[in-house]
Each structure stands twice: as structure tokens, then as C-alpha cells.
Design a protein around this motif. Structure first.
Motif, short mmCIF file in Angstrom:
data_model
loop_
_atom_site.label_atom_id
_atom_site.label_comp_id
_atom_site.label_asym_id
_atom_site.label_seq_id
_atom_site.Cartn_x
_atom_site.Cartn_y
_atom_site.Cartn_z
N PHE A 37 0.85 -1.18 0.00
CA PHE A 37 0.00 0.00 0.00
C PHE A 37 0.89 1.23 0.00
O PHE A 37 2.07 1.16 0.32
CB PHE A 37 -0.91 0.01 1.24
CG PHE A 37 -1.87 -1.14 1.27
CD1 PHE A 37 -1.46 -2.39 1.68
CD2 PHE A 37 -3.17 -0.97 0.88
CE1 PHE A 37 -2.33 -3.47 1.70
CE2 PHE A 37 -4.07 -2.03 0.88
CZ PHE A 37 -3.64 -3.28 1.30
N ARG A 38 0.31 2.36 -0.33
CA ARG A 38 1.07 3.60 -0.25
C ARG A 38 0.17 4.74 0.18
O ARG A 38 -1.05 4.70 -0.02
CB ARG A 38 1.72 3.93 -1.60
CG ARG A 38 0.74 4.24 -2.73
CD ARG A 38 1.51 4.39 -4.03
NE ARG A 38 0.62 4.74 -5.15
CZ ARG A 38 1.03 4.79 -6.41
NH1 ARG A 38 2.29 4.52 -6.73
NH2 ARG A 38 0.17 5.11 -7.36
N GLN A 39 0.80 5.71 0.78
CA GLN A 39 0.07 6.89 1.24
C GLN A 39 0.89 8.13 0.97
O GLN A 39 1.99 8.28 1.52
CB GLN A 39 -0.27 6.78 2.73
CG GLN A 39 -1.19 7.86 3.21
CD GLN A 39 -1.78 7.56 4.58
OE1 GLN A 39 -1.26 6.72 5.33
NE2 GLN A 39 -2.89 8.22 4.91
N ALA A 40 0.36 8.98 0.12
CA ALA A 40 1.00 10.25 -0.18
C ALA A 40 0.47 11.31 0.78
O ALA A 40 -0.63 11.16 1.33
CB ALA A 40 0.71 10.65 -1.62
N ARG A 45 -4.61 6.14 2.27
CA ARG A 45 -3.79 5.00 1.92
C ARG A 45 -4.49 4.19 0.84
O ARG A 45 -5.69 3.92 0.93
CB ARG A 45 -3.53 4.14 3.16
CG ARG A 45 -2.46 3.10 3.00
CD ARG A 45 -2.11 2.46 4.32
NE ARG A 45 -1.57 3.43 5.26
CZ ARG A 45 -1.05 3.11 6.44
NH1 ARG A 45 -0.99 1.84 6.82
NH2 ARG A 45 -0.58 4.04 7.25
N GLU A 46 -3.74 3.78 -0.18
CA GLU A 46 -4.33 3.04 -1.28
C GLU A 46 -3.56 1.75 -1.55
O GLU A 46 -2.35 1.67 -1.35
CB GLU A 46 -4.33 3.89 -2.56
CG GLU A 46 -2.97 4.29 -3.05
CD GLU A 46 -3.01 5.00 -4.40
OE1 GLU A 46 -4.09 5.12 -4.99
OE2 GLU A 46 -1.92 5.42 -4.86
N CYS A 96 3.81 -2.53 3.71
CA CYS A 96 3.35 -3.88 3.43
C CYS A 96 2.46 -4.33 4.58
O CYS A 96 2.56 -3.81 5.71
CB CYS A 96 4.50 -4.85 3.21
SG CYS A 96 5.56 -5.16 4.63
N ALA A 97 1.58 -5.26 4.26
CA ALA A 97 0.62 -5.73 5.24
C ALA A 97 0.31 -7.19 4.99
O ALA A 97 0.39 -7.67 3.84
CB ALA A 97 -0.66 -4.90 5.17
N ALA A 98 -0.08 -7.89 6.04
CA ALA A 98 -0.43 -9.31 5.96
C ALA A 98 -1.91 -9.49 6.21
O ALA A 98 -2.46 -8.91 7.16
CB ALA A 98 0.38 -10.10 6.98
N TYR A 111 -2.08 -6.99 9.78
CA TYR A 111 -0.80 -6.56 10.34
C TYR A 111 -0.06 -5.68 9.34
O TYR A 111 -0.05 -5.98 8.15
CB TYR A 111 0.06 -7.77 10.72
CG TYR A 111 -0.61 -8.67 11.72
CD1 TYR A 111 -1.26 -9.83 11.32
CD2 TYR A 111 -0.61 -8.34 13.07
CE1 TYR A 111 -1.90 -10.64 12.23
CE2 TYR A 111 -1.24 -9.15 13.99
CZ TYR A 111 -1.89 -10.29 13.57
OH TYR A 111 -2.53 -11.08 14.49
N TRP A 112 0.56 -4.63 9.87
CA TRP A 112 1.18 -3.62 9.03
C TRP A 112 2.60 -3.33 9.46
O TRP A 112 2.92 -3.38 10.66
CB TRP A 112 0.37 -2.32 9.11
CG TRP A 112 -0.98 -2.43 8.50
CD1 TRP A 112 -2.10 -2.97 9.07
CD2 TRP A 112 -1.35 -2.01 7.19
NE1 TRP A 112 -3.15 -2.91 8.18
CE2 TRP A 112 -2.72 -2.32 7.02
CE3 TRP A 112 -0.67 -1.40 6.14
CZ2 TRP A 112 -3.41 -2.04 5.85
CZ3 TRP A 112 -1.36 -1.12 4.97
CH2 TRP A 112 -2.71 -1.45 4.83
N GLY A 113 3.42 -2.99 8.49
CA GLY A 113 4.75 -2.49 8.79
C GLY A 113 4.71 -1.00 9.03
O GLY A 113 3.66 -0.36 8.96
N GLN A 114 5.88 -0.44 9.30
CA GLN A 114 5.99 0.99 9.60
C GLN A 114 6.14 1.87 8.37
O GLN A 114 6.01 3.09 8.48
CB GLN A 114 7.17 1.21 10.55
CG GLN A 114 6.99 0.57 11.91
CD GLN A 114 5.79 1.11 12.64
OE1 GLN A 114 5.62 2.31 12.80
NE2 GLN A 114 4.89 0.21 13.06
N GLY A 115 6.44 1.27 7.25
CA GLY A 115 6.52 2.02 6.01
C GLY A 115 7.93 2.43 5.64
O GLY A 115 8.82 2.53 6.48
#
Length: 122
Positions: A37-40, A45-46, A96-98, A111-115
Motif C-alpha cells: 500500500f502507499r500513502q502520499a 492509503r491506497e 506492506c501488510a499481511a 498486520y502492518w509495517g511501519q513504512g
């Protein structure tokens, strides 16, 4: 606690390439769908891309189709996002996410990472 760690972000010129990695600690990724995913700034977040647990099914947002490739190496417990032909509008924090199913929707991931920051600039 499941932990995901992204790496590989950085500054790149338009048209350039980067490869992001998503690694897991304390658990195995092989049983999970993984999404990128990404967030500008100022935007929601998309979903960018997702891959099934086996790697046999992939999914891409229209905005990155043909330019980004998702893959996974379950032996290394890592998922990758190869980004090519990068554009200014790809600038964002990438996460990234699970999750448990193939989806580009944030609410389906547990679950998500910190980016990691990706900046496309000349």
C-alpha cells in the motif's frame, strides 16, 4: 506480535527503479496474503499490489500495472515490490501488510509495517 519491516525506499529520478522488501520477524509469511500500500501526503492509503500465499495470484492497481511487479520468496520469508518507470505521482510512504485474502483494501489486512519512503524527484 507479528512484525513486518519494509526496506528499500529512497530517492529516485523519474523513470528510475527501486525494489522494496517486506520481511517478517517472529512469524512466517508463507501462510499470508501480502499487500503493498502507499500513502502520499494529504491522501488516503491506497492498495498498490497483492500476492497470494503461494505466489500464484497477483493483483495490481491500475495506476501501477505494467510498471510494478510483486513477488515473494517464502524460503527467505520476504515479499518484494519491484518498481520501474517511476513517476512523480508514485511518491509516497509504502507499507506492506499481511492478510487472509487477496485484496487491495486496507481493511482486509491485519498486520502492518511501519513504512518506507519513496520519493521520485528530478
Amino acid at each position: 506480535q507479528l512484525q513486518l519491516v519494509e526496506s528499500g525506499g529512497g530517492l529516485v529520478q523519474p523513470g528510475g527503479s527501486l525494489r522494496l522488501s517486506c520481511a517478517a520477524s517472529r512469524f512466517t509469511l508463507r501462510n499470508w496474503y501480502i499487500g503493498w500500500f502507499r500513502q502520499a501526503p494529504g491522501k488516503e492509503r491506497e492498495g498498490v499490489s497483492a500476492i497470494s500465499s503461494s505466489g500464484g495470484t497477483t493483483n495490481y492497481a491500475n495506476s501501477v500495472k505494467g510498471r510494478f511487479t510483486i513477488s515473494r520468496d517464502n524460503a527467505k520469508n520476504t515479499v518484494y515490490l519491484q518498481m520501474s518507470s517511476l513517476k512523480f505521482e508514485d511518491t509516497a510512504v509504502y507499507y506492506c501488510a499481511a492478510g487472509r485474502r487477496d485484496s487491495l483494501l486496507t481493511q482486509t489486512y491485519d498486520y502492518w509495517g511501519q513504512g518506507t519512503q519513496v520519493t521520485v524527484s528530478s
